[in-house]
Design a protein around this motif. Sequence first.
Motif, PDB file in Angstrom:
ATOM      1  N   THR B  15      14.914   5.362 -36.490  1.00 47.64           N
ATOM      2  CA  THR B  15      15.610   4.176 -36.011  1.00 47.64           C
ATOM      3  C   THR B  15      16.439   3.552 -37.123  1.00 47.64           C
ATOM      4  O   THR B  15      17.605   3.197 -36.937  1.00 47.64           O
ATOM      5  N   ILE B  19      20.889   2.894 -38.086  1.00 48.44           N
ATOM      6  CA  ILE B  19      21.580   1.688 -38.546  1.00 48.44           C
ATOM      7  C   ILE B  19      22.106   1.876 -39.965  1.00 48.44           C
ATOM      8  O   ILE B  19      22.975   1.142 -40.410  1.00 48.44           O
ATOM      9  N   THR B  29      27.044  -4.271 -35.104  1.00 42.56           N
ATOM     10  CA  THR B  29      27.261  -5.707 -35.304  1.00 42.56           C
ATOM     11  C   THR B  29      28.400  -6.198 -34.424  1.00 42.56           C
ATOM     12  O   THR B  29      28.398  -7.347 -33.993  1.00 42.56           O
ATOM     13  N   LEU B  32      27.003  -7.119 -31.257  1.00 44.10           N
ATOM     14  CA  LEU B  32      25.845  -8.003 -31.385  1.00 44.10           C
ATOM     15  C   LEU B  32      25.878  -9.192 -30.436  1.00 44.10           C
ATOM     16  O   LEU B  32      24.839  -9.727 -30.057  1.00 44.10           O
ATOM     17  N   GLY B  64      18.670   5.424 -28.176  1.00 41.05           N
ATOM     18  CA  GLY B  64      18.302   4.293 -27.339  1.00 41.05           C
ATOM     19  C   GLY B  64      18.744   2.957 -27.894  1.00 41.05           C
ATOM     20  O   GLY B  64      18.206   1.921 -27.514  1.00 41.05           O
ATOM     21  N   MET B  65      19.725   2.968 -28.783  1.00 35.40           N
ATOM     22  CA  MET B  65      20.187   1.702 -29.346  1.00 35.40           C
ATOM     23  C   MET B  65      21.276   1.074 -28.481  1.00 35.40           C
ATOM     24  O   MET B  65      21.453  -0.138 -28.495  1.00 35.40           O
ATOM     25  N   ALA B  80      21.447  -1.864 -26.232  1.00 35.63           N
ATOM     26  CA  ALA B  80      20.488  -1.475 -25.192  1.00 35.63           C
ATOM     27  C   ALA B  80      19.575  -2.632 -24.786  1.00 35.63           C
ATOM     28  O   ALA B  80      19.026  -2.628 -23.696  1.00 35.63           O
ATOM     29  N   GLU B  83      15.828  -6.408 -28.213  1.00 33.69           N
ATOM     30  CA  GLU B  83      15.096  -5.952 -29.406  1.00 33.69           C
ATOM     31  C   GLU B  83      16.065  -5.388 -30.432  1.00 33.69           C
ATOM     32  O   GLU B  83      15.899  -5.569 -31.630  1.00 33.69           O
ATOM     33  N   VAL B  84      17.071  -4.687 -29.925  1.00 31.50           N
ATOM     34  CA  VAL B  84      18.045  -4.101 -30.841  1.00 31.50           C
ATOM     35  C   VAL B  84      18.783  -5.195 -31.600  1.00 31.50           C
ATOM     36  O   VAL B  84      18.941  -5.129 -32.826  1.00 31.50           O
ATOM     37  N   GLU B  86      17.688  -8.059 -32.181  1.00 30.40           N
ATOM     38  CA  GLU B  86      16.731  -8.690 -33.082  1.00 30.40           C
ATOM     39  C   GLU B  86      16.608  -7.907 -34.387  1.00 30.40           C
ATOM     40  O   GLU B  86      16.589  -8.475 -35.473  1.00 30.40           O
ATOM     41  N   VAL B  87      16.535  -6.599 -34.254  1.00 33.62           N
ATOM     42  CA  VAL B  87      16.441  -5.773 -35.462  1.00 33.62           C
ATOM     43  C   VAL B  87      17.615  -6.045 -36.379  1.00 33.62           C
ATOM     44  O   VAL B  87      17.453  -6.238 -37.588  1.00 33.62           O
ATOM     45  N   LEU B  88      18.796  -6.068 -35.809  1.00 36.24           N
ATOM     46  CA  LEU B  88      19.985  -6.267 -36.626  1.00 36.24           C
ATOM     47  C   LEU B  88      19.940  -7.618 -37.328  1.00 36.24           C
ATOM     48  O   LEU B  88      20.287  -7.729 -38.508  1.00 36.24           O
ATOM     49  N   VAL B  90      17.249  -9.494 -38.063  1.00 38.86           N
ATOM     50  CA  VAL B  90      16.196  -9.528 -39.081  1.00 38.86           C
ATOM     51  C   VAL B  90      16.625  -8.733 -40.304  1.00 38.86           C
ATOM     52  O   VAL B  90      16.417  -9.138 -41.445  1.00 38.86           O
ATOM     53  N   LEU B  91      17.243  -7.605 -40.051  1.00 42.50           N
ATOM     54  CA  LEU B  91      17.723  -6.755 -41.132  1.00 42.50           C
ATOM     55  C   LEU B  91      18.742  -7.504 -41.979  1.00 42.50           C
ATOM     56  O   LEU B  91      18.730  -7.435 -43.214  1.00 42.50           O
TER      57      LEU B  91
END
Lengths: 240, 240
Positions: B15, B19, B29, B32, B64-65, B80, B83-84, B86-88, B90-91
């Motif tokens: 995953t 990114i 992004t 986003l 699945g992104m 997708a 959650e995706v 959110e990951v971006l 947080v990252l």
Amino acid sequence: MVAEHVAVDAAIAPTAALIADPTRAAMLTALLDGRALAAGELAALAGVSAATASSHLARLLGGGMVTVVSQGRHRYYRLAGPEVAEVLEVLARVGARPETRSLRQSRQARLLEEARTCYDHLAGRAGVELLRALLAAGCLVGEEAFEVTSEGRAGLGGLGVDVDAVRGARRRFAPACLDWTERRPHLGGALGAALTCALMDRGWYRKGAVRRVVEVTEAGREGVAAIFECKDPTLHALVT
Amino acid sequence: MVAEHVAVDAAIAPTAALIADPTRAAMLTALLDGRALAAGELAALAGVSAATASSHLARLLGGGMVTVVSQGRHRYYRLAGPEVAEVLEVLARVGARPETRSLRQSRQARLLEEARTCYDHLAGRAGVELLRALLAAGCLVGEEAFEVTSEGRAGLGGLGVDVDAVRGARRRFAPACLDWTERRPHLGGALGAALTCALMDRGWYRKGAVRRVVEVTEAGREGVAAIFECKDPTLHALVT
DNA sequence: ACGACACTTTGATCCTGGGCGAAGGATGTC
DNA sequence: GACATCCTTCGCCCAGGATCAAAGTGTCGT
């Protein structure tokens, strides 16, 4: 010009790249519970040579994902902060579709916050409380790593921990182990493990049904409270 | 055997690898804010050839992104799920040390949730409400994309939007645009932009001090409520 | 002081994966 | 039907980086 309209336009690709390598990902997840691990342990855990591990750790360090503290000829690495742990967890959630965000899971999460084992010693709120009690009672002194006072040696002996025997173990004696959820230290190392084991025998704590979850018994609650109260740390009277 | 003691041991490295590439990160992004963008737009935005972009998008799709929807000869990609996003986010937070978790920031976040511009049209709670009102009043019909009813044509005309002129624009007419924070659609495309512009002129909304933040005025609140009430969607009376 | 140990640095090898141009589908327009 | 547009697939080139063995640096035991 790319993605300027996004509120937070930090460099996410370099950060992601640090996690993208399987070896580094393995190291990071091994550190996820807040323990500090030596470079050699991480190398073995990830299944690579020491040289390779060192290179990876240098990168993680440069990227601000981990911090390091030298102790003798060992170098202990740990995650740089809660945000890093959060990234790993969120990333794992995305990788593990379909979303299984069940009620049961969040309940387990709460139980884990309350009390859990970290490797082989007690962590979570209960772990942090136990350490605070031991410090308040004067059994232990220190900050990054702890030492047992002469009173503590007697008190811990009364609880069933042979401090001298524990000291002989190969692993670090009594390091502070940082809790992510609590952001406060609990007692780790050989002493942490021995104490946890002794208190389980004594019925203060009980292994929960779910892996890593620990239950605090009534005796455990009273015991910790008693240590707190008792400025005279001769714990013999309390524990019979 | 690696990292078995960690509660969630999903495959995070693959995953993260998705990114980790700067081109893919730029695409993600760009997506986003929830818009769906065509492959060509994403290629231009990321500064690569169409062929390269296509390859990257195929990977993101496989991982699945993102999801894709074909519409004529265009293929629109969007994230997708939340959650995706959110990951971006947080990252990005980890990449942007030192932590600037100020009070001001969280306040801005709340304002953005309330009402913001998404590209050039209204989004956030206010945007979702506005669309709901227009649907309830029978001005618009549809789901993935909307069409203007004859009543809607008159009503929107009364609000200062020349529907026929808007329809002539090159871009998509009135697609639904998904809000991450609300998880509900708001009105996008050419019509969304024109309507937002008209309502700003009319004083329903006002650009906030912070980029992308929009304020809802008293007139705006009343106006949206009036559209809701008025089952007879001849809005002329309301807007003079 | 010596060797054992833990870790890092260096140098060399190998290979995955990003990049493009050209060709091949698919779809809408004339 | 012919053309234009949008996108994907194919074939190729090349760089970055993951890996290890060997050598170097510092620390602990005795």
